[in-house]
Design an enzyme around this catalytic site. Structure first.
Site, mmCIF file in Angstrom:
data_model
loop_
_atom_site.group_PDB
_atom_site.id
_atom_site.type_symbol
_atom_site.label_atom_id
_atom_site.label_comp_id
_atom_site.label_asym_id
_atom_site.label_seq_id
_atom_site.Cartn_x
_atom_site.Cartn_y
_atom_site.Cartn_z
ATOM 1 N N TYR A 244 5.091 -24.261 -7.916
ATOM 2 C CA TYR A 244 4.352 -22.964 -7.730
ATOM 3 C C TYR A 244 4.785 -22.546 -6.211
ATOM 4 O O TYR A 244 4.662 -23.771 -5.044
ATOM 5 C CB TYR A 244 2.819 -23.368 -7.317
ATOM 6 C CG TYR A 244 2.118 -23.180 -8.819
ATOM 7 C CD1 TYR A 244 1.064 -24.195 -9.150
ATOM 8 C CD2 TYR A 244 2.191 -22.046 -9.610
ATOM 9 C CE1 TYR A 244 0.439 -24.059 -10.472
ATOM 10 C CE2 TYR A 244 1.604 -21.927 -10.950
ATOM 11 C CZ TYR A 244 0.685 -22.820 -11.208
ATOM 12 O OH TYR A 244 0.065 -23.060 -12.263
ATOM 13 N N ASP A 272 4.688 -17.234 -13.990
ATOM 14 C CA ASP A 272 3.654 -16.087 -14.690
ATOM 15 C C ASP A 272 2.325 -16.500 -14.091
ATOM 16 O O ASP A 272 1.447 -16.003 -14.801
ATOM 17 C CB ASP A 272 3.754 -16.614 -16.111
ATOM 18 C CG ASP A 272 3.125 -18.167 -16.319
ATOM 19 O OD1 ASP A 272 3.407 -18.748 -17.350
ATOM 20 O OD2 ASP A 272 2.946 -18.687 -15.363
ATOM 21 N N HIS A 363 1.949 -19.900 -20.362
ATOM 22 C CA HIS A 363 1.031 -20.845 -19.725
ATOM 23 C C HIS A 363 0.138 -21.516 -20.423
ATOM 24 O O HIS A 363 -1.206 -21.733 -19.969
ATOM 25 C CB HIS A 363 0.427 -20.167 -18.364
ATOM 26 C CG HIS A 363 0.324 -20.950 -17.224
ATOM 27 N ND1 HIS A 363 1.052 -20.765 -16.066
ATOM 28 C CD2 HIS A 363 -0.747 -21.954 -16.763
ATOM 29 C CE1 HIS A 363 0.636 -21.506 -14.994
ATOM 30 N NE2 HIS A 363 -0.491 -22.085 -15.698
HETATM 31 C C1 LIG Z 1 -3.178 -27.366 -20.130
HETATM 32 C C2 LIG Z 1 -2.727 -27.020 -19.054
HETATM 33 C C3 LIG Z 1 -1.777 -26.181 -18.814
HETATM 34 C C4 LIG Z 1 -1.110 -25.724 -17.472
HETATM 35 C C5 LIG Z 1 -1.854 -26.111 -16.331
HETATM 36 C C6 LIG Z 1 -3.188 -27.205 -16.599
HETATM 37 C C7 LIG Z 1 -3.313 -27.384 -17.796
HETATM 38 C C8 LIG Z 1 -4.690 -28.233 -17.876
HETATM 39 N N1 LIG Z 1 -1.500 -25.943 -15.130
HETATM 40 S S1 LIG Z 1 -2.617 -25.025 -14.235
HETATM 41 O O1 LIG Z 1 -3.605 -25.900 -13.944
HETATM 42 O O2 LIG Z 1 -1.910 -24.345 -13.111
HETATM 43 O O3 LIG Z 1 -3.236 -24.074 -15.146
HETATM 44 C C9 LIG Z 1 -0.042 -25.629 -14.716
HETATM 45 C C10 LIG Z 1 0.560 -25.850 -13.614
HETATM 46 O O4 LIG Z 1 0.030 -26.295 -12.726
HETATM 47 N N2 LIG Z 1 1.870 -25.349 -13.503
HETATM 48 C C11 LIG Z 1 2.571 -24.630 -14.594
HETATM 49 O O5 LIG Z 1 3.598 -24.668 -14.561
HETATM 50 N N3 LIG Z 1 2.007 -24.582 -15.816
HETATM 51 C C12 LIG Z 1 0.561 -25.179 -16.023
HETATM 52 N N4 LIG Z 1 0.007 -25.080 -17.366
HETATM 53 C C13 LIG Z 1 0.746 -24.827 -18.369
HETATM 54 C C14 LIG Z 1 1.568 -25.754 -19.039
HETATM 55 O O6 LIG Z 1 2.666 -26.070 -18.447
HETATM 56 C C15 LIG Z 1 2.359 -25.385 -20.420
HETATM 57 O O7 LIG Z 1 2.718 -23.972 -20.187
HETATM 58 C C16 LIG Z 1 1.275 -25.150 -21.519
HETATM 59 O O8 LIG Z 1 0.347 -26.380 -21.270
HETATM 60 C C17 LIG Z 1 1.673 -25.288 -22.813
HETATM 61 O O9 LIG Z 1 0.696 -25.171 -23.840
HETATM 62 P P1 LIG Z 1 0.144 -26.427 -24.619
HETATM 63 O O10 LIG Z 1 -1.097 -26.958 -23.502
HETATM 64 O O11 LIG Z 1 -0.496 -25.563 -25.861
HETATM 65 O O12 LIG Z 1 1.071 -27.401 -25.024
#
Ligand SMILES: Cc1cc2c(cc1C)[n+](S(=O)(=O)[O-])c1c(=O)[nH]c(=O)nc-1n2C[C@H](O)[C@H](O)[C@H](O)COP(=O)(O)O
Length: 501
Positions: A244, A272, A363
Site C-alpha cells: 500500500y 484498487d 480486492h
Molecule cells: C479476504 C481479504 C482480502 C484482502 C485483505 C484482507 C482480507 C481479509 N486486505 S485488506 O484488509 O486491505 O482488504 C488486503 C490487503 O491488505 N492488500 C491487498 O492488496 N489486498 C487485500 N485483500 C484482497 C486479496 O489480496 C485478494 O484480492 C482477495 O482476497 C481475493 O479474493 P478471495 O479472498 O476470494 O480469494
C-alpha cells in the site's frame, strides 16, 4: 523468578493504573508500559479504543492489529516506560459473553480436519468457530457484496470443452511465476490482519506455502512484522511484497528497499484501494467489540463509521497515479506488478508504463461493488493483447472467488499465469492452523491433477482457450443473496460424537 533488585526496578500494576485517563494515559503491551498520552489524537484507530485500556494491559486487543515492532517503530523511546511486574497487574474480570460461550461450544464440536473435502468446507467451519470480529473482517465485502459473490459465481459461467484420448498418465502441475518455479499455479495472496484468525498470524501461511512450494505475497497490513514473515521462510522460499503506497514516499522507499534486501522476488503495488471499501459486517462487529459508546464519536478525530479497515489504512496515498510508476521502476530491481487492474485499457497502460505484470482483481469484492470479476476481465483482456501480439509482454494473474482447481484451470486456459487465493487459506488457518492450510493446499493439488486428466491436458502449457466455453461469462444474472455452496455444504453444529436428534 526475577531477583529482588530487578523486581524492584519494574513498574507495578498500581503505578500504571494511576495513569488511566486522557490527561495521562499509560498502557501495558507484552509486559511493558508505554505513555501514549500524546499519541492518543494521532492513533489511526481513534483515541477511545486506547482509553478503554488506559492504565491496564492492552496486549490482547493490540496483538492482532499491530505487528510486534509497531511501538518500537512509531512511539518515541522516551515514552517507553519499561517492564511491568505482571504479577501486580489486576487481570480484567472477563464479563460473561453468551455469544462467546456458544462459540466455544461450537469449537469443541467442530468437525475433524479430515472431514474438510474442499475449500468451501473450511469457510463453513470457520464461520462457526471464528471470533465474530475475525469472521466479519475476513468474510466481508463492500456494500451489498454483489462483487464478492460474483467473483465465485463468474467461474460457474465458464464450461469446459474437454479433449479425450490424450495420454494423461503423467500430470505436471508446475509452472513459473515471475521466473520462480512453483509446484502449483496459485499463490497465497495478501490479506491483512492474520492474527485476527490465528494468534500466530501470517507465519502459518508462510509455512504452508513452503510445504507446497507455492509463493506467499506478504501484506503491508500483516499482523506479523515483515521481518517475522521473512524469517519464517526457509532458504530458497519465494515471497512477494504487497505494497500500500504511503503518502510519505520516504516510508514507502524504505519498505521497498528493505523487502528487496530481504530477498522478495516481486513488488505488487495495490492500485484498487485509494480508500478502503465500506465493509459493513466489519463495521458492525468492530463496534460491538469495543463497546457501543464509541459510536458517538465525540472528540475522536477518526471517522470510526468505517470500521477497523479504514482505521488501519489512513496512511494510503489516494493521489497515487501513472506518473508515479517511473519512480517505482527507479527504486527497485524487483519486478513490479499492479494489483487490482480491472479493464483492458489499464492493462495496455500498464504494459506501456514498463511494469512487469498485473493482477486482474477487485480486492475480493472488498472495494468497488459491481466491479467485474477478475476472470471476466481476463476474458476481455487476452484477445485484445493477442491482436497486438502483446500476450507475452507481461505476466497476468487473477484473483477473487477461486475455490476449486477447475477455477484455476479456467483462468489458465484463458491466459492467466497463475491465480491468487485469499479467504480459503485464512479460513483454513483460523479453523485448523497449519494442518488446515496444508490440507487446503493438498486438496487443490489433488483436484488439479484429477481435473487436468479429465480435461485432457498433461501439463500447464497445454491449457488453452479452446478447452473452455465462455459465452455465458458476461451475463450478470441476479446474484443469490448467499453463496449457497458455502451455506449448505456442511452442518458444523453436529459433530462426530453427536448425531442429529
Ligand atoms: C479476504 C481479504 C482480502 C484482502 C485483505 C484482507 C482480507 C481479509 N486486505 S485488506 O484488509 O486491505 O482488504 C488486503 C490487503 O491488505 N492488500 C491487498 O492488496 N489486498 C487485500 N485483500 C484482497 C486479496 O489480496 C485478494 O484480492 C482477495 O482476497 C481475493 O479474493 P478471495 O479472498 O476470494 O480469494
Amino acid at each position: 523468578h526475577d531477583s529482588n533488585d530487578t523486581q524492584a526496578n519494574k513498574l507495578t500494576g498500581e503505578q500504571v493504573a494511576e495513569h488511566n485517563n486522557k490527561d495521562s494515559c499509560w498502557v501495558i503491551v507484552h509486559g511493558r508500559a508505554y505513555d501514549v498520552t500524546e499519541f492518543l489524537p494521532e492513533h489511526p484507530g481513534g483515541s477511545k479504543i486506547i482509553l478503554k485500556y488506559a492504565g491496564k494491559d492492552a496486549t490482547e486487543e493490540f496483538e492482532p492489529i499491530h505487528p510486534p515492532d509497531t511501538l518500537d517503530k512509531y512511539l518515541d523511546k522516551s515514552k517507553h516506560l519499561g517492564e511491568v511486574d505482571m504479577q501486580t497487574v489486576e487481570q480484567e474480570e472477563k464479563e460473561f459473553d453468551p455469544e462467546e460461550e456458544e462459540r466455544l461450544k461450537r469449537v469443541e464440536r467442530m468437525p475433524i480436519l479430515e472431514q474438510c473435502y474442499n475449500l468451501m468446507d473450511f469457510e463453513a467451519v470457520a464461520r462457526n468457530v471464528m471470533k465474530k470480529t475475525a469472521w466479519a473482517y475476513y468474510s466481508s465485502g463492500a456494500d451489498d457484496e454483489i462483487t464478492m459473490r460474483e467473483n465465485h459465481n463468474a467461474y460457474h459461467k465458464i464450461w469446459f470443452r474437454p479433449r479425450v484420448l490424450v495420454d494423461v498418465e503423467k500430470i505436471d502441475t508446475t509452472t513459473t511465476m515471475l521466473g520462480t518455479k512453483v509446484d502449483m499455479p496459485f499463490y497465497v495472496t495478501a490479506t491483512a490482519l492474520g492474527k485476527l484468525g490465528n494468534p500466530e498470524g501470517e507465519v502459518i501461511l508462510t509455512r504452508g506455502a513452503k510445504k507446497h512450494n507455492v509463493i506467499q505475497m506478504i501484506p503491508t497490513l500483516a499482523s506479523c512484522s515483515f521481518d517475522e514473515i521473512c524469517d519464517a521462510a526457509e532458504d530458497g522460499q519465494c515471497q512477494w511484497l504487497q505494497l500500500y503506497v504511503n503518502k510519505d514516499r520516504a516510508v514507502t522507499k524504505r519498505i521497498v528497499e528493505h523487502a528487496e534486501k530481504r530477498g522478495c522476488k516481486g513488488l505488487f503495488i495495490t492500485v484498487d484501494a485509494p480508500q478502503l471499501g465500506r465493509r459493513e459486517k466489519d463495521m458492525r462487529s468492530k463496534f460491538a467489540d469495543v463497546g457501543s459508546n464509541v459510536q458517538n464519536t465525540s472528540g475522536d478525530n477518526v471517522d470510526r463509521s468505517q470500521g477497523a479497515a479504514r482505521a488501519i489504512s489512513s496512511f494510503i496515498d489516494p493521489s497515487l497515479s501513472w506518473k508515479d510508476i517511473p519512480w517505482f521502476l527507479s527504486i527497485t530491481k524487483m519486478p513490479i506488478i499492479l494489483k487490482g487492474v480491472q479493464c483492458v485499457e489499464d492493462v495496455i497502460r500498464a504494459i506501456e508504463s514498463g511494469v512487469h505484470g498485473v493482477v486482474l482483481s477487485n480486492h475480493g469484492g472488498r472495494q468497488l461493488d459491481f466491479a467485474r470479476s477478475g476472470i471476466e476481465v481476463l476474458a476481455e483482456v487476452m484477445p485484445v493483447l493477442r491482436e497486438r501480439g502483446w500476450q507475452d509482454r507481461i505476466e497476468i494473474f487473477v484473483d477473487g472467488g477461486v475455490r476449486r482447481a477447475t477455477d484455476i484451470i479456467k483462468a489458465l486456459c484463458l491466459g492467466a499465469k497463475g491465480v491468487g487465493i485469499g479467504r480459503p487459506f485464512l479460513y483454513a488457518m483460523s479453523a485448523y492452523g497449519l494442518p488446515g492450510v496444508d490440507r487446503a493446499m493438498q486438496l487443490l493439488k489433488d483436484e488439479m491433477e484429477m481435473n487436468m486428466r479429465l480435461i485432457g491436458a498433461s501439463k500447464v502449457s497445454e491449457l488453452n482457450s479452446t478447452l473452455v466455453d465462455t459465452r455465458g461469462l458476461s451475463m450478470h444474472t441476479a446474484t443469490v443473496p448467499h453463496d449457497t455452496l458455502g451455506l449448505n455444504v456442511y452442518d458444523p453444529l453436529i459433530g462426530p460424537k453427536e448425531k442429529a436428534k
